[in-house]
Design a protein around this motif. Structure first.
Motif, PDB file in Angstrom:
ATOM      1  N   LEU A 247       1.094  51.833 -24.084  1.00 44.38           N
ATOM      2  CA  LEU A 247       1.392  53.049 -23.545  1.00 44.38           C
ATOM      3  C   LEU A 247       3.026  53.492 -24.187  1.00 44.38           C
ATOM      4  CD1 LEU A 247      -0.297  52.197 -20.245  1.00 44.38           C
ATOM      5  CD2 LEU A 247      -1.094  53.606 -21.923  1.00 44.38           C
ATOM      6  N   HIS A 248       4.000  52.605 -23.756  1.00 43.60           N
ATOM      7  CA  HIS A 248       5.397  53.076 -23.738  1.00 43.60           C
ATOM      8  C   HIS A 248       5.413  53.713 -25.299  1.00 43.60           C
ATOM      9  CE1 HIS A 248       7.101  51.756 -20.185  1.00 43.60           C
ATOM     10  NE2 HIS A 248       6.539  50.494 -20.475  1.00 43.60           N
ATOM     11  N   ARG A 249       4.704  53.509 -26.512  1.00 45.31           N
ATOM     12  CA  ARG A 249       4.729  54.486 -27.706  1.00 45.31           C
ATOM     13  C   ARG A 249       3.998  55.067 -27.773  1.00 45.31           C
ATOM     14  NH1 ARG A 249       5.267  50.850 -32.125  1.00 45.31           N
ATOM     15  NH2 ARG A 249       4.866  48.367 -31.752  1.00 45.31           N
ATOM     16  N   VAL A 250       3.985  56.035 -26.759  1.00 38.54           N
ATOM     17  CA  VAL A 250       3.873  57.384 -26.291  1.00 38.54           C
ATOM     18  C   VAL A 250       4.180  57.979 -25.359  1.00 38.54           C
ATOM     19  CG1 VAL A 250       1.207  57.311 -28.007  1.00 38.54           C
ATOM     20  CG2 VAL A 250       1.128  56.782 -25.215  1.00 38.54           C
ATOM     21  N   ARG A 251       4.525  57.500 -24.661  1.00 41.85           N
ATOM     22  CA  ARG A 251       5.336  57.596 -23.621  1.00 41.85           C
ATOM     23  C   ARG A 251       6.722  58.774 -23.708  1.00 41.85           C
ATOM     24  NH1 ARG A 251       9.612  56.520 -20.280  1.00 41.85           N
ATOM     25  NH2 ARG A 251       9.965  53.916 -21.480  1.00 41.85           N
ATOM     26  N   GLU A 252       6.602  59.753 -23.027  1.00 37.77           N
ATOM     27  CA  GLU A 252       8.556  60.699 -23.716  1.00 37.77           C
ATOM     28  C   GLU A 252       9.451  60.105 -22.322  1.00 37.77           C
ATOM     29  OE1 GLU A 252       8.779  63.634 -24.588  1.00 37.77           O
ATOM     30  OE2 GLU A 252       6.671  63.678 -24.885  1.00 37.77           O
ATOM     31  N   PRO A 253      10.912  60.292 -22.827  1.00 37.68           N
ATOM     32  CA  PRO A 253      11.835  59.103 -23.085  1.00 37.68           C
ATOM     33  C   PRO A 253      12.224  60.575 -21.504  1.00 37.68           C
ATOM     34  CG  PRO A 253      12.271  61.109 -24.630  1.00 37.68           C
ATOM     35  CD  PRO A 253      10.914  60.696 -24.146  1.00 37.68           C
ATOM     36  N   PHE A 254      12.778  59.366 -20.339  1.00 31.61           N
ATOM     37  CA  PHE A 254      12.895  59.799 -19.047  1.00 31.61           C
ATOM     38  C   PHE A 254      11.504  61.297 -18.496  1.00 31.61           C
ATOM     39  CE2 PHE A 254      16.430  60.577 -21.660  1.00 31.61           C
ATOM     40  CZ  PHE A 254      16.741  59.805 -21.193  1.00 31.61           C
ATOM     41  N   ASN A 255      10.914  60.208 -18.190  1.00 28.77           N
ATOM     42  CA  ASN A 255       9.485  60.763 -17.486  1.00 28.77           C
ATOM     43  C   ASN A 255       9.152  61.010 -16.613  1.00 28.77           C
ATOM     44  OD1 ASN A 255       8.729  57.897 -17.936  1.00 28.77           O
ATOM     45  ND2 ASN A 255       6.770  58.369 -17.297  1.00 28.77           N
ATOM     46  N   VAL A 256       9.700  59.430 -15.184  1.00 29.86           N
ATOM     47  CA  VAL A 256      10.210  59.859 -13.925  1.00 29.86           C
ATOM     48  C   VAL A 256      11.479  60.059 -13.758  1.00 29.86           C
ATOM     49  CG1 VAL A 256       9.753  58.574 -12.341  1.00 29.86           C
ATOM     50  CG2 VAL A 256       8.412  57.893 -14.330  1.00 29.86           C
ATOM     51  N   ASN A 257      11.180  61.212 -12.609  1.00 34.09           N
ATOM     52  CA  ASN A 257      12.911  62.087 -12.060  1.00 34.09           C
ATOM     53  C   ASN A 257      13.140  60.999 -11.701  1.00 34.09           C
ATOM     54  OD1 ASN A 257      12.681  62.643  -9.251  1.00 34.09           O
ATOM     55  ND2 ASN A 257      10.411  63.596 -10.643  1.00 34.09           N
ATOM     56  N   LEU A 258      14.758  61.269 -11.200  1.00 32.06           N
ATOM     57  CA  LEU A 258      15.307  60.190 -11.198  1.00 32.06           C
ATOM     58  C   LEU A 258      15.249  60.304  -8.742  1.00 32.06           C
ATOM     59  CD1 LEU A 258      19.412  60.253 -11.165  1.00 32.06           C
ATOM     60  CD2 LEU A 258      18.624  60.557  -9.224  1.00 32.06           C
ATOM     61  N   LEU A 259      14.851  61.288  -8.407  1.00 31.37           N
ATOM     62  CA  LEU A 259      14.763  61.645  -6.880  1.00 31.37           C
ATOM     63  C   LEU A 259      13.442  60.549  -6.765  1.00 31.37           C
ATOM     64  CD1 LEU A 259      15.941  64.608  -5.655  1.00 31.37           C
ATOM     65  CD2 LEU A 259      16.783  63.039  -5.739  1.00 31.37           C
ATOM     66  N   ALA A 260      12.392  61.318  -7.515  1.00 28.77           N
ATOM     67  CA  ALA A 260      11.217  59.513  -7.348  1.00 28.77           C
ATOM     68  C   ALA A 260      10.757  58.533  -7.385  1.00 28.77           C
ATOM     69  CB  ALA A 260       9.830  60.367  -8.549  1.00 28.77           C
ATOM     70  N   GLN A 261      12.316  58.383  -8.339  1.00 28.85           N
ATOM     71  CA  GLN A 261      12.303  56.680  -8.170  1.00 28.85           C
ATOM     72  C   GLN A 261      13.059  56.430  -6.658  1.00 28.85           C
ATOM     73  OE1 GLN A 261      13.896  55.558 -11.998  1.00 28.85           O
ATOM     74  NE2 GLN A 261      13.028  57.201 -13.030  1.00 28.85           N
ATOM     75  N   VAL A 262      14.067  56.921  -6.531  1.00 24.63           N
ATOM     76  CA  VAL A 262      14.468  56.056  -5.606  1.00 24.63           C
ATOM     77  C   VAL A 262      14.107  55.849  -4.330  1.00 24.63           C
ATOM     78  CG1 VAL A 262      16.688  56.653  -6.344  1.00 24.63           C
ATOM     79  CG2 VAL A 262      15.323  58.451  -4.849  1.00 24.63           C
ATOM     80  N   ALA A 263      12.554  57.429  -4.303  1.00 25.33           N
ATOM     81  CA  ALA A 263      11.976  57.632  -3.411  1.00 25.33           C
ATOM     82  C   ALA A 263      10.890  56.545  -2.721  1.00 25.33           C
ATOM     83  CB  ALA A 263      11.208  59.158  -3.153  1.00 25.33           C
ATOM     84  N   ALA A 264      10.390  55.859  -4.183  1.00 30.19           N
ATOM     85  CA  ALA A 264       9.373  55.248  -4.053  1.00 30.19           C
ATOM     86  C   ALA A 264      10.124  53.815  -3.858  1.00 30.19           C
ATOM     87  CB  ALA A 264       8.727  55.409  -5.344  1.00 30.19           C
ATOM     88  N   LEU A 265      11.297  53.704  -3.948  1.00 33.25           N
ATOM     89  CA  LEU A 265      11.662  52.091  -3.424  1.00 33.25           C
ATOM     90  C   LEU A 265      11.815  52.203  -2.593  1.00 33.25           C
ATOM     91  CD1 LEU A 265      14.910  51.889  -6.413  1.00 33.25           C
ATOM     92  CD2 LEU A 265      13.038  49.981  -6.016  1.00 33.25           C
TER      93      LEU A 265
END
Length: 369
Positions: A247-265
């Protein structure tokens, strides 16, 4: 003409039609105080900790996000008792569905899908030129025995939505164990568990056990539903490392935005908000089930945060009349059940308003017959 240069297969794809936004209804009908009970969002909103985390991170949005979602994967790995290389994070679990199709499907391959179920499975399959094999539900539930019989040498992926959208039903551990035992191990099984946290049935399979056993499965979960972060678009998948690597071979770089990551954490750490959401959903279901039974309305008992119910008249007409009263629901015709609607369990205030409006609409509809 665009048809002469575009890929021919795309003209066979039905675009996804989301639940109607509140702003659009208010704008079109000139009304206020609209409630949306159509897209299975958490009516209690996101964790206050998630909101605070996003506020604190706003000054960083000029920078690219962590493309590897290191801290989120680290926390998820600890919570789920897996390793970080068992995880992929996506722009919603919808993106991971698309990555699966891009990584594993060639034109002419087959995918097996229950019907009705989440429409994105058909969408991602057709984008890659795969053939979709549909297996009707049995008693509104995945018929795993028939789905197993539908598998051929051309089958690459089987999708199991558990709980199923739109019916809210689950397949049990015993049924799933039997299905996997008889399945060609080369076939990839996708367990879409977007509503996992709401399930209370003890017979629900612990699908991460299949990952631990090294089976050809991937489990998808999301922050869009119980965590209340649908607008941030973040979900994740758990599988053995070679599946994740593909899956990482076809995943776009930076596909998950910064605010989404900190919110999920932050959301993962707020167990109090999670429990509040579960309890609120339980109370809402009990209220609605009781009201349906009192009014003689058939419904499908659900393990999720939505209910599929039989209104007995054209769901499109119910949808339009409910919308005029400021309540957005989902029509059942798109799922092959034209006299059903699907509703999200709301707050108690929303649930009461829904029942009052539905009673009025059904009375008026039946008076026309």
């Amino acid at each position: 003409m665009i048809e002469d240069i575009a890929r021919k297969i795309i003209f066979d794809i039905k675009p996804y039609v989301p639940g109607k936004p509140i702003e659009e209804v208010e704008r079109e009908l000139g009304i206020k105080d609209v409630i949306k009970m159509a897209s299975n969002e958490n009516p209690f909103g996101p964790s206050p900790r998630a909101l605070e985390a996003m506020r604190e991170a706003l000054h960083k949005i000029s920078m690219y996000p962590d493309g590897n979602c290191f801290y989120l994967k680290d926390m998820l790995a600890e919570m789920l008792f897996v390793e970080p290389d068992n995880l992929v994070v996506g722009n919603g679990s919808d993106e991971i569905l698309k990555l699966l199709a891009e990584a594993f499907l060639d034109p002419g391959d087959e995918i097996v899908i229950a019907q009705p179920s989440f429409s994105e499975y058909e969408f991602v399959g057709k984008i890659m030129g795969a053939n979709c094999v549909f297996v009707p539900l049995k008693d509104f539930t995945h018929d795993l025995e028939s789905m197993g019989r539908a598998v051929t040498e051309k089958t690459k992926i089987v999708f199991i939505c558990n709980p199923n959208n739109p019916t809210g039903t689950i397949v049990t551990k015993a049924e799933t164990d039997d299905f996997l035992k008889q399945l060609d191990p080369r076939v990839l099984v996708v367990f879409d568990e977007a509503y996992y946290e709401y399930v209370e049935d003890e017979d629900y399979p612990q699908s991460l056990d299949y990952v631990g056993e090294g089976q050809n499965v991937i489990v998808l979960r999301t922050f869009s539903k119980i965590y209340g972060l649908a607008g941030q678009r973040i979900g994740y998948g758990i599988a053995k490392p070679d599946i994740i690597s593909a899956l990482h071979r076809v995943r776009e770089p930076f596909n998950v935005n910064l605010l989404a990551q900190v919110a999920a954490l932050a959301a993962v750490e707020d167990q109090e908000h999670l429990e509040k959401s579960i309890q609120g959903n339980r109370e809402g279901k009990d209220f609605l089930f009781s009201w349906f039974e009192k009014k003689g309305i058939n419904y499908v008992p659900t393990q999720a945060n939505f209910i599929f119910l039989q209104v007995g008249v054209d769901s499109q007409e119910v949808f339009q009349e409910m919308m005029k009263l400021g309540v957005i629901v989902r029509t059942g015709d798109i799922f092959g059940h034209p006299d059903f609607i699907r509703i999200t369990v709301g707050t108690m205030q929303e649930n009461r308003r829904f029942t009052e409006c539905l009673e009025k609409v059904l009375r008026n509809q039946k008076a026309k017959l």
